[in-house]
Enzyme design. Structure first.
Site, PDB file in Angstrom:
ATOM      1  N   GLU A  50       0.806  -1.224   0.000  1.00 45.73           N
ATOM      2  CA  GLU A  50       0.000   0.000   0.000  1.00 45.73           C
ATOM      3  C   GLU A  50       0.838   1.271   0.000  1.00 45.73           C
ATOM      4  O   GLU A  50       0.463   2.266  -0.624  1.00 45.73           O
ATOM      5  CB  GLU A  50      -0.960  -0.004   1.186  1.00 45.73           C
ATOM      6  CG  GLU A  50      -2.092  -1.044   1.084  1.00 45.73           C
ATOM      7  CD  GLU A  50      -1.716  -2.405   1.637  1.00 45.73           C
ATOM      8  OE1 GLU A  50      -0.541  -2.584   2.025  1.00 45.73           O
ATOM      9  OE2 GLU A  50      -2.586  -3.294   1.686  1.00 45.73           O
TER      10      GLU A  50
ATOM     11  N   HIS B 142     -10.008  -4.875  11.887  1.00 42.12           N
ATOM     12  CA  HIS B 142     -10.805  -4.772  10.659  1.00 42.12           C
ATOM     13  C   HIS B 142     -12.171  -4.151  10.936  1.00 42.12           C
ATOM     14  O   HIS B 142     -13.140  -4.458  10.253  1.00 42.12           O
ATOM     15  CB  HIS B 142     -11.015  -6.155  10.020  1.00 42.12           C
ATOM     16  CG  HIS B 142      -9.801  -6.736   9.373  1.00 42.12           C
ATOM     17  ND1 HIS B 142      -8.733  -7.221  10.090  1.00 42.12           N
ATOM     18  CD2 HIS B 142      -9.458  -6.895   8.065  1.00 42.12           C
ATOM     19  CE1 HIS B 142      -7.813  -7.674   9.251  1.00 42.12           C
ATOM     20  NE2 HIS B 142      -8.216  -7.485   8.023  1.00 42.12           N
TER      21      HIS B 142
HETATM   22  C1  LIG Z   1      -1.846  -4.274   5.097  1.00 39.75           C
HETATM   23  C2  LIG Z   1      -2.946  -5.145   4.667  1.00 39.75           C
HETATM   24  N1  LIG Z   1      -3.370  -5.056   3.384  1.00 39.75           N
HETATM   25  C3  LIG Z   1      -4.371  -5.843   2.948  1.00 39.75           C
HETATM   26  C4  LIG Z   1      -4.965  -6.747   3.774  1.00 39.75           C
HETATM   27  C5  LIG Z   1      -6.120  -7.615   3.261  1.00 39.75           C
HETATM   28  N2  LIG Z   1      -5.708  -8.990   3.057  1.00 39.75           N
HETATM   29  C6  LIG Z   1      -5.869  -9.911   4.011  1.00 39.75           C
HETATM   30  S1  LIG Z   1      -5.288 -11.403   3.547  1.00 39.75           S
HETATM   31  C7  LIG Z   1      -4.798 -10.800   2.040  1.00 39.75           C
HETATM   32  C8  LIG Z   1      -4.137 -11.709   1.058  1.00 39.75           C
HETATM   33  C9  LIG Z   1      -2.977 -12.392   1.673  1.00 39.75           C
HETATM   34  O1  LIG Z   1      -2.366 -13.235   0.758  1.00 39.75           O
HETATM   35  P1  LIG Z   1      -1.180 -14.145   1.240  1.00 39.75           P
HETATM   36  O2  LIG Z   1      -0.206 -13.342   1.987  1.00 39.75           O
HETATM   37  O3  LIG Z   1      -0.679 -14.877   0.052  1.00 39.75           O
HETATM   38  O4  LIG Z   1      -1.844 -15.153   2.286  1.00 39.75           O
HETATM   39  P2  LIG Z   1      -2.957 -16.274   2.029  1.00 39.75           P
HETATM   40  O5  LIG Z   1      -4.287 -15.625   2.195  1.00 39.75           O
HETATM   41  O6  LIG Z   1      -2.724 -16.817   0.680  1.00 39.75           O
HETATM   42  O7  LIG Z   1      -2.735 -17.278   3.109  1.00 39.75           O
HETATM   43  C10 LIG Z   1      -5.111  -9.459   1.914  1.00 39.75           C
HETATM   44  C11 LIG Z   1      -4.843  -8.640   0.731  1.00 39.75           C
HETATM   45  C12 LIG Z   1      -4.502  -6.808   5.107  1.00 39.75           C
HETATM   46  N3  LIG Z   1      -5.036  -7.629   5.999  1.00 39.75           N
HETATM   47  N4  LIG Z   1      -3.489  -6.008   5.512  1.00 39.75           N
END
Ligand SMILES: Cc1ncc(C[n+]2csc(CCOP(=O)(O)OP(=O)(O)O)c2C)c(N)n1
Ligand SMILES: Cc1ncc(C[n+]2csc(CCOP(=O)(O)OP(=O)(O)O)c2C)c(N)n1
Ligand SMILES: [Mg+2]
Ligand SMILES: [Mg+2]
Lengths: 354, 326, 354, 326
Positions: free
Chosen positions: A78, A147
């Site tokens: 971000e 959240h």
């Molecule tokens: C700083 C921040 N940006 C966005 C999010 C929203 N978010 C939560 S999980 C996620 C995807 C995470 O992907 P990954 O790290 O590959 O983990 P996975 O869900 O595949 O286990 C996002 C974008 C967040 N929680 N925190």
């Protein structure tokens, strides 16, 4: 219609009507769509916006329509891409960026408040930063401390940002047009619970409105009086406005006439409008789902009293999150939200205290 | 080495201009700041980070650029701004807080903006990276040419923004150059204490970028490396991490005696301006006389800019209030 | 004495006296020193703290004394090392971290407000996060928009943080002891202009105080009445308190008796103490170098009026930064700071308005 | 492959326990969420990220750990928490928002803490990295043993915190393992759209760390790689970036039908639990009967935990107010 999107309570009855009842989420998206069609400088950027349409449906269908060059998926970076949006704006584009949950401003606060918000000033007006940051606020669905925040004041406190938060579909569309056409950085906050996104359950009826097909603007810096009243002003932000409307119903049954004011624009703040209402009622309750201290509620109350030391017939009341993190468990969470019961009892306090 | 004479000469002029300007600023800076030192005192208030020693980076990189290229940089912008051709009078006026300044006195030393030459600087570490990438992105969307460059220090690389932006640059093959000015120090922290690898340019590969390291604080090598990076950027090959060895001859800011730069750690502290002067004379590009003439002319130009700034009016107090929203 | 440190106005006259006149900066460092000597869990971390002692001298000499294992230099990676401090605290350490300028919270806001501040709550009390964040606030020395902010409300608004800001050496030492011994995350803000650091010119005399050699604590959550008065309460934070003291002098010459209150602890906030003062004077000026809207001034005013609607004899006044970025140029900057003249004229307004 | 039978068996049990727990949670999740879906409805409210498919990572890594090792993780913590031995009843109670929960219902699904087993999770991407490094740092200062592990996803690696913390880990040679669970997706964004390099473990070298990539979502290879990383950490050789290929069989969160995982991108979507079961039977480690017995016993254990949670009391409303400050 996407799986993410709840159906509005009522649907258009005739193809001829120029307005239909829409949810906030759909209405604001319509404005984005219109602006992207009419202004090639406008583009959208965020996480999971292109194919998925954004977690809260803010970009639903726009990726398909405008392609992945104008609705752009970004990595979970971000600080990087909000900084990029600011740079693109400095070079003449008009980015709309989506940060799903406002809680995430923690990881990109500098790009927002020290860079994008200050560049116009620091450059002495050489570089405009016309961009819109869309983000979801609010609690009430057991998503816990990281959240569920509103962070209204965390954003509105910082100079150089306009901060708005519409509470119904009509305003959402009109304010989104205004935001995109504004030459400044506008933060556009919508409470998840009122937005109409399908993840959030039944629609809040008072958030739906008839929305013209055509483009139109709703100006910033003006309160909206949802319901007129004479005994007490209830000024709210976001979902709290809808709770205030329910509260006004309850109060009416007790013979108390509440005026419900939607602040809807935190920066600029319509101090005159609020004062006008309080001048009439002499009583004020501020309902805000942000934290109690150093927030919207204090600002609103101070803005009124600093104009007239005798305006209040009774001490003003605040109904906010009592300076704790948002708890997960439903009974804990409900107990700290600015829900109808708390607003009603705060209003009653202003009356009893006469 | 086959750089055209005009470019070599012009890079020397740029280095001299930057150095003279910093020298004049230094003189002005100390006015009213003794015997009691105060950042806020005197005609030239605030923290001030001069570029003494880093002139080759500004000169070498900017000599290779075209008008449409874009720059963001950080808290130590002088040599880059001067090399980019930011208006010297208006920039001086800005530093003295005058109405005729680039931002009417609102920005100040760390916040130098000149839209005419696509230049901006800001004071939070590594903050310019995202915006520069976004500028490159905008040009791509607008189908306009233009490479974006973001300058940052060896210390600044350790900010998370570096990682985020480099990755996006690589993903989108943006026309972007990340110029790392490796002067070995971040305030009082030596690079060996801040950075777990020897060369940040080695990190480029895993960002889908090209890495280049330029040794020796040499404007000509810097110019050539920049040309290669620009070439790649313009032909769609994407971004470069261009790490340049340079030297900070001054303290971190004015008032820092830099007593921590001693022994081995100070050996490389060679002033590049006389070195380049001697080299151009040796190479027959300049005579001693021509070099002195350049210095005299540029000295006068810089003096004039400082005088302009000193003579200029302060803004009206109200100007503080009139530039928050467009 | 470091080059970074200005000499205090008066120096100890005898080796026997248990107190000496110190600057804020030295006094707070003495507390850090004492705690590090007496508690091996305490360590210090930041940028340029080990050799340089921190840009504002907050760690001067401590690196030499305790070694680079306990006064630890970090790369410019604030999200990283503030996160680390929180983790170390969760594992039983008591980190003191130095973020030279509070403006830099932009790059590490998440580590501060979403992680360190919320961990105790989110873990249901399993993990304490006892740490102290020291940071410099404030403007007035032409360091412009990104190195001059106070951001009082940006921190104090967030639950889970204690936020204090001493304005004199005695409080600085006592509150630093309190902070380090606190089991929570304490943000310790000192206005650069009052700290006594040598970069900032002549000392603010009213910031110096006689400071005992021994350790002692000053509790959080209590205002300090610097000067008693009967006509108007001037409540301030940080350097504005010293401006308020000057203003009280000017007002005294006009026959007006001002009570000067140092808020000094934003979280917890001593609402009772402020109300008590206003109950006496009936008039209130809040002087705060943070931004006007959604800040300390609104909170203080609201906290008073919500207790008693008739407490004010005249509308309360606010003297803050008028919601613009801090300009660089001296005349611009001075015009927006809460300086003596502005405070005095605000106080006069409360009197005239009777 | 010469892993002791007891470890192989125990990893299978762990995977089964995690899977069963997630399955039971899934069932509970949908109660009162149809016909109108709402995150907030039903006995198990909120977003929920199950670990279907990633069980080998939790099982393999945690089987190699000692009691004093420490874990932080993110929004998808179930398989790790279960493998680490977080109390299943209390964790279930937490998810159902009960007073008997780990945090008395204050934390919830993304904020699982169990100090007894040095476990914590939180919901902002990559946020656990710094704290884990700080825990390792604390142990070093305290001259206590203990390696810190931080788990994050392939998407999370793109957060700046990764860069900042890896660099510090490398500088201080901290006893630290960064476990990257590469399930190829971050919500709906494929790794190829988010990450400019093929292998994040390749980045380790420039952080002064060791990189290892483990293919095949295989608990045994994961176990062995973790052992090597622990060995290095304990012997003062510093940190490891341990990137593990795994698979997300579910949607990102409950309610996400994951329709975007199609074609080629879905080929690798193989369920590791039956695969490992078959392998242990093939290898003669378990009989079919023993495997079923394990499943039955663990099924009962998990059911009991869920029942405990369902039967437990909700906290008093006042508990919201009593845990902000210690
Ligand atoms: C700083 C921040 N940006 C966005 C999010 C929203 N978010 C939560 S999980 C996620 C995807 C995470 O992907 P990954 O790290 O590959 O983990 P996975 O869900 O595949 O286990 C996002 C974008 C967040 N929680 N925190
Ligand atoms: C986020 C942030 N952290 C800290 C600082 C304070 N600071 C300003 S310059 C500097 C050192 C920068 O070192 P480097 O990047 O090597 O640049 P140099 O000064 O050597 O040109 C620091 C720590 C800042 N401005 N922003
Ligand atoms: Mg440097
Ligand atoms: Mg993933």
């Amino acid at each position: 219609m996407s799986t993410k999107e709840a159906a509005p309570w009522e649907s258009p009855t005739s193809g001829e009507s120029s307005s239909r009842s829409l949810t906030i989420c759909r209405a604001q998206r319509e404005a984005v769509d219109w602006e992207m069609e009419h202004d090639e400088r406008v583009f959208m950027m965020g996480e999971d916006v292109a194919g998925f349409g954004g977690v809260f449906g803010t970009a639903d269908g726009l990726g398909d329509k405008f392609g992945s060059d104008r609705v752009i998926d970004m990595p979970i970076s971000e600080t990087g891409w909000i900084g990029m949006a600011a740079g693109a704006a400095m070079e003449g584009m008009r980015p709309i960026i989506e940060l799903a949950y406002v809680d995430f401003i923690g990881v990109c606060y500098n790009a927002i408040v020290n860079h994008a918000a200050k560049t116009y000033f620091m450059s002495g007006g050489q570089f405009k930063v016309p961009m819109v940051l869309i983000s979801g606020t609010g609690a009430g669905y057991s998503n816990a401390a990281q959240h569920s925040q509103c962070l209204h004041a965390t954003l509105a406190h910082m100079p150089g940002l306009k901060v708005v938060s519409p509470t119904n579909a009509y305003d959402a569309k009109g304010m989104m047009h205004t935001a995109i056409r504004d030459d400044n950085f506008v933060v556009f906050l919508v409470h998840k619970g009122a937005s109409g996104v399908g993840f959030m359950g039944p629609l809040v009826k008072t958030s739906l409105s008839d929305v013209p097909q055509e483009d139109y603007t709703v100006p910033f810096g003006k309160i909206k009086v949802y319901r007129e009243g004479t005994d007490v002003t209830i000024a709210g932000v976001g979902l709290a406005v809808h709770q205030a409307l329910q509260s006004a119903d309850s109060l009416a049954k007790m013979g108390i006439s509440a005026e419900v004011v939607d602040i809807r624009s935190l920066v600029p703040l319509d101090r005159e409008g609020i004062i006008e209402s309080v001048a009439k009622t002499g009583r004020l309750v501020v309902a805000d789902e942000d934290y109690h201290s150093y927030g919207v509620s204090g600002e609103v109350i101070a803005s009124v009293i600093e104009r007239d030391a005798t305006i209040f017939k009774a001490p003003p009341q605040r109904v906010c999150i009592p300076d704790v993190s948002i708890p997960f468990s439903r009974p804990l969470e409900y107990s700290i939200l600015p829900l109808e019961e708390r607003i009603t009892s705060a209003a009653l306090k202003t009356i009893e205290n006469v | 080495m086959s750089l055209p004479t005009s470019i070599r000469r012009s890079m020397f002029e740029t280095m001299v201009r930057s150095r003279f300007w910093d020298d004049r600023l230094t003189t002005q800076y100390w006015i009213d700041k003794t015997p009691v030192f105060a950042f806020g005192a005197g005609p030239l208030p605030g923290e001030l980070h001069t570029s003494h020693g880093q002139e080759p980076v500004g000169a070498g990189v900017c000599a290779a650029l075209s008008d449409e290229d874009m720059i963001t940089t950080g808290h130590r912008p002088h040599h880059i701004a001067v090399a980019r051709g930011v208006d010297l009078r208006e920039m001086s006026a800005e530093l003295f807080g005058k109405k005729a300044g680039l931002s009417g006195g609102r920005g100040g030393h760390m916040h130098l903006y000149d839209k005419r030459v696509n230049f901006s600087s800001s004071g939070i570490i590594a903050e310019g990276l995202g915006p520069a990438a976004g500028m490159a992105f905008a040009r791509k969307m607008q189908k306009k040419s233009g490479v974006a460059l973001s300058f940052l220090g060896d210390g600044a690389v350790n900010q998370g923004a570096f990682h985020e932006v480099m990755n996006i640059v690589g993903l989108h093959k943006l026309p972007f150059i990340c110029v790392i000015e490796d002067n070995k120090w971040a305030v009082t922290t030596h690079k060996s204490m801040s950075t777990a690898c020897e060369r940040n340019s080695d990190r480029a590969e895993n960002y889908g970028m090209t890495g280049e390291f330029v040794e020796g604080n040499d404007p000509e090598l810097i110019y050539l490396a920049t040309q290669r990076a620009l070439e790649r950027a313009r032909s769609g090959e994407g971004g470069t991490i261009l790490e340049i060895e340079t030297v900070r001859l001054s303290g971190h800011f004015m008032g820092d005696p830099a007593g921590y730069i001693t022994g081995e750690k100070s050996d490389y502290q060679v002033d590049p301006v006389p070195v380049y002067r001697a080299r151009l004379i040796d190479d027959g590009i300049l005579t001693e006389q021509e070099a002195s003439d350049i210095e005299r002319v540029i000295g006068a130009e810089v003096d004039e800019a400082i005088t302009f700034a000193l003579d200029a009016d302060y803004p009206d107090a109200n100007d503080a209030l009139n530039c928050t929203f467009a």
